[in-house]
Each structure stands twice: as C-alpha cells, then as structure tokens.
Design an enzyme around this catalytic site. Structure first.
Site, PDB file in Angstrom:
ATOM      1  N   SER A 281     -21.915 -18.848   4.791  1.00  0.00           N
ATOM      2  CA  SER A 281     -21.916 -18.267   6.139  1.00  0.00           C
ATOM      3  C   SER A 281     -20.697 -17.376   6.218  1.00  0.00           C
ATOM      4  O   SER A 281     -19.705 -17.623   5.521  1.00  0.00           O
ATOM      5  CB  SER A 281     -21.820 -19.356   7.216  1.00  0.00           C
ATOM      6  OG  SER A 281     -21.516 -18.795   8.481  1.00  0.00           O
TER       7      SER A 281
ATOM      8  N   TYR B  33     -18.383 -27.046  11.635  1.00  0.00           N
ATOM      9  CA  TYR B  33     -19.139 -26.047  10.874  1.00  0.00           C
ATOM     10  C   TYR B  33     -18.206 -25.090  10.144  1.00  0.00           C
ATOM     11  O   TYR B  33     -18.351 -24.852   8.935  1.00  0.00           O
ATOM     12  CB  TYR B  33     -20.050 -25.266  11.825  1.00  0.00           C
ATOM     13  CG  TYR B  33     -20.922 -24.234  11.144  1.00  0.00           C
ATOM     14  CD1 TYR B  33     -22.025 -24.614  10.399  1.00  0.00           C
ATOM     15  CD2 TYR B  33     -20.648 -22.876  11.273  1.00  0.00           C
ATOM     16  CE1 TYR B  33     -22.836 -23.670   9.774  1.00  0.00           C
ATOM     17  CE2 TYR B  33     -21.455 -21.924  10.672  1.00  0.00           C
ATOM     18  CZ  TYR B  33     -22.544 -22.327   9.923  1.00  0.00           C
ATOM     19  OH  TYR B  33     -23.340 -21.376   9.313  1.00  0.00           O
TER      20      TYR B  33
END
Length: 254
Positions: free
Chosen positions: A132, A145
């Site tokens: 990501s 995250y």
C-alpha cells in the site's frame, strides 16, 4: 503476453474480490495456472471457476503446501495479497493490532518460509507483495494498518536485497486508493485522502505486469506516490506538517 508468467504456477491470496481477483484474472489471461485463495470459500470458487483456476480456500498463512500440490508440485509466483484495513489509533485494542500484524506481515513471512527452500534450490521464484502507499507514507486514522504495511514493505525489501542474486524476484505493489470493499471500509478518512484519486483493481494488475516486464521491485499504480515518497525523505518535518493538516481537516469534518 508476458513470457515470465506463461505456464507458471501462481498463487494469489485474498483473491475472492478486489485487487486479488484482478491479479488472478490477469495471470490466467497471460497463460498462468492460478490457485485462487480466499477465506470465503464461495468467493474463491467463483473466481477460480471464472478463470479456469483452482480454489484453495482458507487462511493465507497456511496454504502454500496445499497450493503447491494443486499446481503439480511447484509454485512459481506467490502473490501475498490478503490484507486487513485496520483503522484506529494507538488506543486500538490489542486484538486489532494483533490481527493486522498477523495478516499484513506474518502471513507474508510464513509464506516465504515455506517457499524459499524450493526457490533457492532451483534458483528462481517470484514473490509479489501487495503493500500500500501507506507502507511508504502513512494513512491518517489507521495506525495498525499504517504500521503493519510499513512492516510488509520492509519485509519485501529485505527479501529482495537478500535473495535477488539467487534468482528470487520480489515486487512490492504500493497503490493509494483502489475501488474495492477495503476502500469503502476506510470511512471518512478514505473519502478525504484516497477516494478522489482511486483507481480500479485492474489498473493495479496492469501496473504489476508492467513492473514484471521491466523487472522493477517497487510498483506504483499511482505514479504521484513517487513524488510524495521523495518529499518525505528530503524534508520529513515539512511532510509531517502537511499530513497533520490533513489530519486536522479530517477531525474538523468528523
């Protein structure tokens, strides 16, 4: 067609939808033999049936042996794509932190543990890590995250620098927003930061295959992330101040 994947045995985790399903479809279209993995057995089977692949449902952490058997004894490409978008701050419950760490980092580590002995013995293998842009930068409102995606990127980087001279190829895919269920789950923070420039899962697959053809480690489906990453490295305080402005904007809108 990308010669490197024609006829290859490919495993894609978290492939019941989103980026994983797009990767599975693209590998199949390029002539690969694809194992589709997902916790949701019905979704895994649906994608596998669509592409002529093999469904191996279950926890991504422990499916290498079964997937290898399903492919006739060899995994050529492993896509560590399964992930969880855990939001929250430092105050998130330990169970949330533990799940994020287990899925976003340790599942990659366990897969590498199972794959590398075979790959190093034959001098080739390809590990694709869906990270990501949060793994290069960060994401407001999502400490578990952001931290674990940094870990996923660091592990992919370590694999590449350690084993590239022994034939192991590693790719780290670092998109920003992608129109998937995971984006929808990011809530108002995702609406502010990710949604305006969100791309389709198929765009991520296109970026990966271009990276495979060019033999690149870092895959940036959003090219502008390169500039953000450079700015972060050159002037961390300025970058953090700009990100804090986003944080304040998000807080004001809540």
């Amino acid at each position: 067609m990308v010669e490197a994947v024609q006829g290859a045995g490919v495993v894609v985790t978290g492939a019941g939808g989103g980026i994983g399903a797009a990767l599975a479809r693209r590998f199949a279209a390029e002539g690969a033999r694809v194992v589709v993995n997902d916790l949701d057995a019905d979704r895994a089977k649906a994608v596998a049936d669509e592409i002529g692949g093999i469904a191996v449902p279950g926890d991504a952490s422990g499916i290498v042996t079964e997937a290898r058997d399903a492919l006739g004894g060899t995994v050529d490409v492993y896509c560590a794509n399964a992930g969880v978008a855990s939001g929250g701050s430092e105050a998130a419950e330990e169970a949330v932190w533990a799940l994020a760490w287990d899925v976003n980092v340790m599942a990659h580590v366990r897969a590498a543990q199972a794959l590398l002995p075979h790959w190093l013995e034959r001098g080739q293998g390809r590990f694709v890590s869906t990270v990501s842009a949060a793994g290069l930068l960060t994401m407001i409102g999502a400490a578990p995250y952001s931290v674990t995606k940094h870990g996923a990127y660091a592990f992919a980087e370590w694999l590449s620098l350690t084993y590239r001279h022994r034939g192991v190829k590693v790719h780290a895919i670092c998109p920003q927003g992608v129109r998937t269920d995971m984006l929808a789950a990011t809530g108002t923070a995702g609406d502010l930061v990710l949604k305006p420039t969100a791309i389709e899962p198929e765009d991520v697959a296109d970026a990966l295959f271009k990276g495979i053809e060019e033999d690149r480690f870092l895959i940036l489906p959003h090219p502008e992330v390169s500039g953000y990453y450079e700015a972060r490295a050159q002037d961390p305080d300025r970058w953090l101040t700009n990100m804090n402005h986003l944080q304040q904007k998000w807080e004001a809108a809540e």
